[in-house]
Design a protein around this motif. Structure first.
Motif, short mmCIF file in Angstrom:
data_model
loop_
_atom_site.label_atom_id
_atom_site.label_comp_id
_atom_site.label_asym_id
_atom_site.label_seq_id
_atom_site.Cartn_x
_atom_site.Cartn_y
_atom_site.Cartn_z
N ILE A 62 36.67 56.31 42.80
CA ILE A 62 36.72 55.11 43.63
C ILE A 62 35.27 54.73 43.95
O ILE A 62 34.36 55.54 43.81
CB ILE A 62 37.50 55.33 44.95
CG1 ILE A 62 36.86 56.46 45.78
CG2 ILE A 62 38.97 55.59 44.67
CD1 ILE A 62 37.45 56.63 47.16
N ALA A 63 35.07 53.49 44.34
CA ALA A 63 33.73 53.05 44.71
C ALA A 63 33.37 53.62 46.08
O ALA A 63 34.15 53.54 47.01
CB ALA A 63 33.68 51.53 44.76
N VAL A 64 32.19 54.22 46.16
CA VAL A 64 31.68 54.75 47.42
C VAL A 64 30.26 54.21 47.57
O VAL A 64 29.36 54.65 46.86
CB VAL A 64 31.70 56.29 47.45
CG1 VAL A 64 31.18 56.81 48.77
CG2 VAL A 64 33.10 56.83 47.17
N PRO A 65 30.06 53.24 48.46
CA PRO A 65 28.79 52.51 48.53
C PRO A 65 27.54 53.37 48.70
O PRO A 65 26.52 53.09 48.11
CB PRO A 65 28.97 51.58 49.73
CG PRO A 65 30.43 51.50 49.97
CD PRO A 65 31.03 52.77 49.44
N HIS A 66 27.61 54.41 49.51
CA HIS A 66 26.40 55.19 49.79
C HIS A 66 26.04 56.20 48.71
O HIS A 66 24.92 56.67 48.66
CB HIS A 66 26.56 55.93 51.13
CG HIS A 66 27.66 56.95 51.09
ND1 HIS A 66 28.96 56.62 51.43
CD2 HIS A 66 27.67 58.25 50.74
CE1 HIS A 66 29.71 57.71 51.29
NE2 HIS A 66 28.96 58.70 50.88
N ALA A 67 26.98 56.55 47.85
CA ALA A 67 26.75 57.61 46.87
C ALA A 67 25.85 57.16 45.72
O ALA A 67 25.94 56.03 45.26
CB ALA A 67 28.08 58.11 46.32
N THR A 68 25.00 58.08 45.28
CA THR A 68 24.15 57.83 44.13
C THR A 68 24.99 57.85 42.85
O THR A 68 24.76 57.08 41.92
CB THR A 68 23.05 58.91 44.04
OG1 THR A 68 22.36 58.94 45.28
CG2 THR A 68 22.08 58.66 42.91
N TRP A 69 25.97 58.75 42.81
CA TRP A 69 26.81 58.92 41.62
C TRP A 69 28.17 59.43 42.06
O TRP A 69 28.28 60.27 42.95
CB TRP A 69 26.14 59.91 40.68
CG TRP A 69 26.80 60.05 39.35
CD1 TRP A 69 26.79 59.17 38.32
CD2 TRP A 69 27.56 61.17 38.90
NE1 TRP A 69 27.50 59.66 37.27
CE2 TRP A 69 27.98 60.90 37.59
CE3 TRP A 69 27.93 62.37 39.48
CZ2 TRP A 69 28.76 61.77 36.85
CZ3 TRP A 69 28.69 63.25 38.76
CH2 TRP A 69 29.11 62.95 37.45
N VAL A 70 29.24 58.92 41.45
CA VAL A 70 30.61 59.33 41.79
C VAL A 70 31.35 59.67 40.50
O VAL A 70 31.29 58.92 39.53
CB VAL A 70 31.36 58.20 42.53
CG1 VAL A 70 32.79 58.62 42.84
CG2 VAL A 70 30.63 57.80 43.79
N ALA A 71 32.03 60.81 40.50
CA ALA A 71 32.86 61.19 39.35
C ALA A 71 34.20 61.71 39.85
O ALA A 71 34.26 62.72 40.55
CB ALA A 71 32.16 62.25 38.51
N GLY A 72 35.25 61.00 39.48
CA GLY A 72 36.59 61.47 39.76
C GLY A 72 37.16 62.12 38.51
O GLY A 72 36.58 62.03 37.42
#
Length: 90
Positions: A62-72
């Protein structure tokens, strides 16, 4: 029977009234379970302190504005998938 409660002389370091230290964290942090409520909250706090935050989770991305990188979709029980995700997060 009556009980009296006296607050401790020094506030707990975890007390909500204790302000967060004003420090910057020049770190890269990987948070597993990062798409859950706790992971997102910890990630947001670390970002406000200057950390680069990667969120990993088994849940869908999901989109997480503060994160540098997201992996589900990262199954930590799968060594190859986990190694690939960690490498991308670095």
């Amino acid at each position: 029977m009556t009980f009296a409660f006296s607050p401790p002389a020094h506030p707990s370091p975890l007390s909500p009234s204790t302000p967060a230290p004003e420090t910057s964290l020049p770190l890269r942090v990987v948070i597993t379970g990062g798409l859950g409520a706790l992971g997102r909250s910890v990630g947001a706090e670390l970002c406000t302190r200057g950390a680069q935050v990667a969120l990993l989770d088994l849940a869908p991305t999901i989109a997480v504005p503060h994160a540098t990188w997201v992996a589900g979709g990262v199954d930590l029980a799968d060594e190859t998938t986990t190694a690939n995700a960690m490498q991308e997060a670095a």
